[in-house]
Scaffold this motif. Structure first.
Motif, PDB file in Angstrom:
ATOM      1  N   ARG A  43      73.001  -9.328 -39.794  1.00  0.00           N
ATOM      2  CA  ARG A  43      73.189 -10.763 -40.002  1.00  0.00           C
ATOM      3  C   ARG A  43      74.417 -11.241 -39.227  1.00  0.00           C
ATOM      4  NH1 ARG A  43      75.308 -10.998 -46.322  1.00  0.00           N
ATOM      5  NH2 ARG A  43      77.166  -9.686 -46.047  1.00  0.00           N
ATOM      6  N   VAL A  44      74.411 -12.534 -38.902  1.00  0.00           N
ATOM      7  CA  VAL A  44      75.543 -13.155 -38.219  1.00  0.00           C
ATOM      8  C   VAL A  44      76.655 -13.408 -39.232  1.00  0.00           C
ATOM      9  CG1 VAL A  44      76.304 -15.139 -36.860  1.00  0.00           C
ATOM     10  CG2 VAL A  44      74.007 -14.213 -36.537  1.00  0.00           C
ATOM     11  N   VAL A  45      77.894 -13.161 -38.829  1.00  0.00           N
ATOM     12  CA  VAL A  45      79.046 -13.380 -39.702  1.00  0.00           C
ATOM     13  C   VAL A  45      80.148 -14.066 -38.905  1.00  0.00           C
ATOM     14  CG1 VAL A  45      78.559 -11.418 -41.215  1.00  0.00           C
ATOM     15  CG2 VAL A  45      79.985 -11.092 -39.163  1.00  0.00           C
ATOM     16  N   ALA A  46      81.112 -14.609 -39.632  1.00  0.00           N
ATOM     17  CA  ALA A  46      82.343 -15.117 -39.012  1.00  0.00           C
ATOM     18  C   ALA A  46      83.455 -14.119 -39.291  1.00  0.00           C
ATOM     19  CB  ALA A  46      82.696 -16.481 -39.581  1.00  0.00           C
ATOM     20  N   ILE A  47      84.270 -13.842 -38.298  1.00  0.00           N
ATOM     21  CA  ILE A  47      85.334 -12.849 -38.435  1.00  0.00           C
ATOM     22  C   ILE A  47      86.652 -13.486 -38.021  1.00  0.00           C
ATOM     23  CG2 ILE A  47      86.182 -10.586 -37.735  1.00  0.00           C
ATOM     24  CD1 ILE A  47      83.293  -9.814 -37.090  1.00  0.00           C
ATOM     25  N   LYS A  48      87.613 -13.492 -38.953  1.00  0.00           N
ATOM     26  CA  LYS A  48      88.955 -13.982 -38.664  1.00  0.00           C
ATOM     27  C   LYS A  48      89.865 -12.807 -38.351  1.00  0.00           C
ATOM     28  CE  LYS A  48      89.067 -18.180 -41.499  1.00  0.00           C
ATOM     29  NZ  LYS A  48      89.753 -18.850 -42.641  1.00  0.00           N
ATOM     30  N   SER A  49      90.647 -12.968 -37.318  1.00  0.00           N
ATOM     31  CA  SER A  49      91.623 -11.950 -36.941  1.00  0.00           C
ATOM     32  C   SER A  49      93.017 -12.538 -37.108  1.00  0.00           C
ATOM     33  CB  SER A  49      91.398 -11.499 -35.495  1.00  0.00           C
ATOM     34  OG  SER A  49      92.432 -10.642 -35.072  1.00  0.00           O
ATOM     35  N   ALA A  50      93.785 -12.009 -38.058  1.00  0.00           N
ATOM     36  CA  ALA A  50      95.146 -12.502 -38.321  1.00  0.00           C
ATOM     37  C   ALA A  50      96.167 -11.526 -37.754  1.00  0.00           C
ATOM     38  CB  ALA A  50      95.356 -12.683 -39.821  1.00  0.00           C
ATOM     39  N   ALA A  51      97.204 -12.076 -37.137  1.00  0.00           N
ATOM     40  CA  ALA A  51      98.255 -11.238 -36.564  1.00  0.00           C
ATOM     41  C   ALA A  51      99.080 -10.577 -37.662  1.00  0.00           C
ATOM     42  CB  ALA A  51      99.154 -12.079 -35.666  1.00  0.00           C
ATOM     43  N   THR A  52      99.870  -9.609 -37.280  1.00  0.00           N
ATOM     44  CA  THR A  52     100.599  -8.790 -38.243  1.00  0.00           C
ATOM     45  C   THR A  52     101.469  -9.614 -39.180  1.00  0.00           C
ATOM     46  OG1 THR A  52     100.665  -7.046 -36.569  1.00  0.00           O
ATOM     47  CG2 THR A  52     102.103  -6.797 -38.476  1.00  0.00           C
ATOM     48  N   GLU A  53     102.197 -10.595 -38.644  1.00  0.00           N
ATOM     49  CA  GLU A  53     103.135 -11.355 -39.465  1.00  0.00           C
ATOM     50  C   GLU A  53     102.444 -12.206 -40.531  1.00  0.00           C
ATOM     51  OE1 GLU A  53     102.661 -13.587 -35.486  1.00  0.00           O
ATOM     52  OE2 GLU A  53     102.747 -11.514 -36.233  1.00  0.00           O
ATOM     53  N   HIS A  54     101.138 -12.464 -40.386  1.00  0.00           N
ATOM     54  CA  HIS A  54     100.416 -13.291 -41.349  1.00  0.00           C
ATOM     55  C   HIS A  54      99.549 -12.462 -42.304  1.00  0.00           C
ATOM     56  CE1 HIS A  54     101.730 -16.767 -39.103  1.00  0.00           C
ATOM     57  NE2 HIS A  54     101.157 -16.312 -37.999  1.00  0.00           N
ATOM     58  N   ILE A  55      99.571 -11.159 -42.176  1.00  0.00           N
ATOM     59  CA  ILE A  55      98.725 -10.311 -43.015  1.00  0.00           C
ATOM     60  C   ILE A  55      99.034 -10.469 -44.501  1.00  0.00           C
ATOM     61  CG2 ILE A  55      98.254  -7.906 -43.627  1.00  0.00           C
ATOM     62  CD1 ILE A  55      98.204  -7.219 -40.682  1.00  0.00           C
ATOM     63  N   PRO A  56     100.300 -10.487 -44.949  1.00  0.00           N
ATOM     64  CA  PRO A  56     100.553 -10.625 -46.395  1.00  0.00           C
ATOM     65  C   PRO A  56      99.966 -11.906 -46.983  1.00  0.00           C
ATOM     66  CG  PRO A  56     102.525  -9.852 -45.272  1.00  0.00           C
ATOM     67  CD  PRO A  56     101.554 -10.232 -44.209  1.00  0.00           C
ATOM     68  N   ALA A  57     100.079 -13.029 -46.274  1.00  0.00           N
ATOM     69  CA  ALA A  57      99.554 -14.296 -46.789  1.00  0.00           C
ATOM     70  C   ALA A  57      98.040 -14.254 -46.910  1.00  0.00           C
ATOM     71  CB  ALA A  57      99.987 -15.444 -45.881  1.00  0.00           C
ATOM     72  N   PRO A  83      96.316  -1.372 -38.028  1.00  0.00           N
ATOM     73  CA  PRO A  83      97.766  -1.399 -37.800  1.00  0.00           C
ATOM     74  C   PRO A  83      98.280  -2.697 -37.195  1.00  0.00           C
ATOM     75  CG  PRO A  83      96.852   0.715 -37.146  1.00  0.00           C
ATOM     76  CD  PRO A  83      95.680  -0.160 -37.473  1.00  0.00           C
ATOM     77  N   GLU A  84      97.521  -3.327 -36.297  1.00  0.00           N
ATOM     78  CA  GLU A  84      98.021  -4.507 -35.591  1.00  0.00           C
ATOM     79  C   GLU A  84      97.330  -5.802 -35.995  1.00  0.00           C
ATOM     80  OE1 GLU A  84      97.792  -3.831 -31.449  1.00  0.00           O
ATOM     81  OE2 GLU A  84      99.284  -2.224 -31.446  1.00  0.00           O
ATOM     82  N   ALA A  85      96.382  -5.750 -36.868  1.00  0.00           N
ATOM     83  CA  ALA A  85      95.664  -6.975 -37.234  1.00  0.00           C
ATOM     84  C   ALA A  85      94.925  -6.771 -38.543  1.00  0.00           C
ATOM     85  CB  ALA A  85      94.691  -7.384 -36.130  1.00  0.00           C
ATOM     86  N   LEU A  86      94.577  -7.905 -39.150  1.00  0.00           N
ATOM     87  CA  LEU A  86      93.746  -7.911 -40.349  1.00  0.00           C
ATOM     88  C   LEU A  86      92.491  -8.724 -40.042  1.00  0.00           C
ATOM     89  CD1 LEU A  86      94.630  -8.363 -44.014  1.00  0.00           C
ATOM     90  CD2 LEU A  86      93.274 -10.163 -42.994  1.00  0.00           C
ATOM     91  N   TYR A  87      91.328  -8.183 -40.399  1.00  0.00           N
ATOM     92  CA  TYR A  87      90.064  -8.848 -40.116  1.00  0.00           C
ATOM     93  C   TYR A  87      89.405  -9.270 -41.437  1.00  0.00           C
ATOM     94  CZ  TYR A  87      90.633  -6.928 -35.432  1.00  0.00           C
ATOM     95  OH  TYR A  87      91.122  -6.615 -34.200  1.00  0.00           O
ATOM     96  N   ILE A  88      89.034 -10.532 -41.509  1.00  0.00           N
ATOM     97  CA  ILE A  88      88.365 -11.088 -42.685  1.00  0.00           C
ATOM     98  C   ILE A  88      86.942 -11.434 -42.266  1.00  0.00           C
ATOM     99  CG2 ILE A  88      88.411 -12.869 -44.462  1.00  0.00           C
ATOM    100  CD1 ILE A  88      91.397 -13.268 -43.649  1.00  0.00           C
ATOM    101  N   VAL A  89      85.970 -10.799 -42.889  1.00  0.00           N
ATOM    102  CA  VAL A  89      84.563 -11.048 -42.581  1.00  0.00           C
ATOM    103  C   VAL A  89      84.031 -12.061 -43.591  1.00  0.00           C
ATOM    104  CG1 VAL A  89      82.296 -10.021 -42.231  1.00  0.00           C
ATOM    105  CG2 VAL A  89      84.361  -8.680 -41.742  1.00  0.00           C
TER     106      VAL A  89
END
Length: 402
Positions: A43-57, A83-89
């Protein structure tokens, strides 16, 4: 240059041997959004990639909203930490972003409909079971899908201070940009519920503000005055003013109150008739009963529509004065200042609705008229029947006697 190189590397990458990053959708200040494909569930999804400094938020926001399940809120599927990014599917929504809605110049009915649906999302999140406020309800958090359902994103993220500071001068400003700044993002309070409600009013105002036809964004008024398109109903202008101007004596400070007012107003509006060639649906999205929310389904009219209603470019009228003017006016006259009805709103929808109503009434009156009866023909038929029965009786009496 470094960001561009990173985007080039990211596109085409497979995350955790499952999610393929197909194309870049949006580059934001805190994250990058891709259209992706889940190769396991196909299935098609949207994926957000957040940089390291924004991972806690982002991690805190996902913990607060992971269990959300509502037709006006975008679903979260998965969270991947590297290690360098957080991905939200997330659920992929095919539809129009807020800039496209601005260019479409929605009719007043669909502006009210959008407000109803956003309020439903806020009411769901703010129930005693969840106790989550949005906190960052900007145009980037809104998308409307092809069925007309408005989907809200970015719950419980840090507030975009630049956006809300720019819009803080409506009605004279002077109030804090955000309420309860000491609380963590997403933590609910009365002040933050009022901020979310006001954010809805700002979105509705931008959809009705005087602007160039091709504008994809609205700048805050420098003088703090709201100016609407000429076809905007005065009642809707007044309702938006009551939501945006904190000094208004009838200020609306909760999503529930705004939802009720918008639904009542929607019952007086009618969706525009669609072109014959249009097959696109844009009704209000009906929400099923939720055990904790119990939001009644909207009862106003539904209809097919492209959502497009031509309006005179640059046609604006001033309805809210600045805070200084507002403070100098006596209490009984303040409400009159909020909406100056310089001219009656005109629209193709109301004219056509009146014509259709007159046509229906004429048709009903025509159908209700009784049909005329031909009396001479009825009398002649009666005489013939009488003569027939008389002849039969005379013949039978003659036979019996003889």
């Amino acid at each position: 240059m470094r960001n561009l190189e990173r985007l080039t590397v990211e596109t085409g990458r497979v995350i955790q041997r499952r999610y393929l990053l197909q194309r870049l959708v949006q580059q934001g200040q805190t994250c990058t959004v891709y259209q992706g494909f889940d190769q396991v569930l196909q299935r098609v999804v949207a994926i957000k990639s957040a940089a390291t400094e924004h991972i806690p938020a982002y991690r805190a926001a996902i913990r607060a909203t992971a269990q959300f399940a509502h037709p006006n809120i975008i679903d979260i599927y998965d969270l991947i930490v590297e290690p360098e990014a957080l991905y939200i599917v997330q659920e992929y929504v095919d539809g129009d972003d807020f800039g496209t809605l601005l260019q479409s110049q929605l009719s007043p009915y669909y502006v009210v409909d959008l407000g109803v649906q956003v309020c439903q999302a806020l009411m769901y999140a703010g129930t005693p079971v969840r106790k989550v406020c949005h906190g960052d309800l900007t145009p980037s958090a809104i998308i409307r899908d092809r069925r007309g359902a408005v989907r809200v994103n970015n719950f419980a993220l840090p507030t975009d201070m630049l956006y809300f500071t720019a819009w803080n001068n409506i009605g004279g400003g002077g109030s804090p940009v955000v309420a309860d700044p000491e609380l963590a993002p997403g933590v609910i309070s009365d002040g933050r519920r009022a901020d979310d409600t006001r954010a809805v009013g700002l979105l509705l105002y931008q959809l009705l503000a005087g602007r160039n036809p091709d504008a994809r964004a609205i700048e805050p008024p420098v003088d703090g005055r709201l100016r609407f398109m000429r076809n905007a109903p005065p009642e809707l202008c007044e309702l938006i003013a009551r939501t945006v101007v904190r000094q208004h004596p009838q200020y609306i400070s909760t999503p529930e109150a705004l939802h009720a007012e918008l639904r009542a107003l929607a019952e007086t509006l009618e969706p525009p008739a669609p072109p014959i060639s249009s097959g696109q649906l844009a009704p209000a999205y009906q929400v099923k009963d939720d055990a904790a929310l119990r939001v009644p389904q909207p009862q106003f009219a539904r209809g097919r529509s492209t959502g497009l209603l031509s309006q005179p470019p640059g046609g604006a009228r001033e309805v809210v004065r600045s805070g200084a003017d507002y403070a100098s006016i006596s209490e009984p006259n303040r409400q009159m200042v909020m909406v100056e009805q310089n001219d009656a709103p005109t629209s193709f929808d109301t004219t056509m609705s009146a014509k259709l109503a007159a046509a229906r009434q004429a048709a009903y009156e025509t159908d209700a008229q009784p049909k005329r009866v031909n009396m001479p023909l009825l009398l002649l038929l009666g005489l013939l029947l009488f003569a027939l029965f008389f002849g039969i009786g005379y013949y039978l009496s003659t036979v019996i006697i003889h």
